[in-house]
Design an enzyme around this catalytic site. Structure first.
Site, PDB file in Angstrom:
ATOM      1  N   SER A   1      44.355  36.842  45.168  1.00  0.00           N
ATOM      2  CA  SER A   1      44.046  36.151  43.917  1.00  0.00           C
ATOM      3  C   SER A   1      43.106  34.963  44.086  1.00  0.00           C
ATOM      4  O   SER A   1      42.528  34.490  43.112  1.00  0.00           O
ATOM      5  CB  SER A   1      45.337  35.676  43.242  1.00  0.00           C
TER       6      SER A   1
ATOM      7  N   LYS B   1      46.800  28.463  43.423  1.00  0.00           N
ATOM      8  CA  LYS B   1      45.744  28.661  42.434  1.00  0.00           C
ATOM      9  C   LYS B   1      44.872  27.414  42.401  1.00  0.00           C
ATOM     10  O   LYS B   1      45.153  26.407  43.041  1.00  0.00           O
ATOM     11  CB  LYS B   1      46.325  28.897  41.034  1.00  0.00           C
TER      12      LYS B   1
END
Length: 237
Positions: free
Chosen positions: A53, A127
């Site tokens: 990701s 993230k």
């Protein structure tokens, strides 16, 4: 009382020498483990990257160091790479794989606890922080760029070939929360996909820290710098 040998003492017997060596090694190990635990608890911690990701910034299997001084003595900033605990429902419920050897598993867990091994991903995600408390984050302008407080941002860290977002959204980040996105926007279950839980925002209390270095693999050791120029034109909320 045990006698600590000093220069000039009579030579030690093999048994005495072995006992002295064992005590010294044990003392060094206790001190080392104590320091490692303190560092892991208050200063920094190692994590490994389990998914794609955050490509191309981070690859599967990378080991990163995370500063625990942020948030805390140091403030969070837009563009930071943050590690945080699952706010609820972000990660699939799976059975954690355990070693078939119980003793090996116990040693593995102990070394992770004191910080001598990178922590398993388990209940953590990594993230990039895009929105701070009070920010309005939305997708997208006519050129496909994400806007923060009405200003479009050009994001060089987004994986080549990925659009800044294929999902349209408009979110105002509430107090005590942040908004996060993966660099691999086409393969990241980030804030965009958890709007049913606090509008996809992450409580700052869940943030473990900010990744500041990659320490493995050796050919890709590097320091992460905050891309502050990306958000230079963004005004406060």
């Amino acid at each position: 009382m045990a006698h600590r040998p000093k220069p000039g003492d009579l030579p030690l017997t093999p048994v005495q020498a072995a006992g002295y060596l064992i005590r010294e090694v044990f003392l060094v190990l206790v001190i080392a483990l104590g320091l490692s635990l303190v560092i892991k608890t208050y200063l920094m911690q190692a994590f490994f990257i389990p998914s794609s990701s955050m490509e191309d910034t981070l690859q599967i299997g990378d080991r990163v160091l995370v500063s625990k001084l942020t948030p805390g003595p140091l403030s969070l900033h837009r563009g930071d790479i943050v590690v945080f605990e699952d706010p609820g429902g972000w990660l699939p419920t799976t059975e954690t794989e355990k070693s078939s050897n119980a003793a090996v598993q116990r040693v593995h867990n102990a070394l992770m606890f004191v910080g001598l091994m990178p922590s398993d991903a388990d209940n953590h995600l990594i993230k990039r922080l895009i929105g701070l408390p009070g920010d309005k984050v939305e997708c997208c302008d006519a050129n496909g760029r994400i806007l923060v407080n009405g200003e479009p941002i050009d994001e060089p860290y987004v994986k080549p070939g990925s659009a800044p977002s294929d999902e349209e959204f408009t979110v105002t980040v509430p107090e005590g929360h942040v908004w996060v996105l993966g660099d691999n926007r086409s393969d990241s279950a980030d804030s965009r996909y958890h709007r049913d839980n606090a509008d996809g925002t992450v409580p700052i209390d869940n943030v473990v820290g900010v990744a500041f270095a990659r320490v493995w693999p050796l050919p890709r050791i590097s320091i992460f710098t905050n891309p502050s120029d990306v958000f230079q034109s963004v005004s406060p909320p």
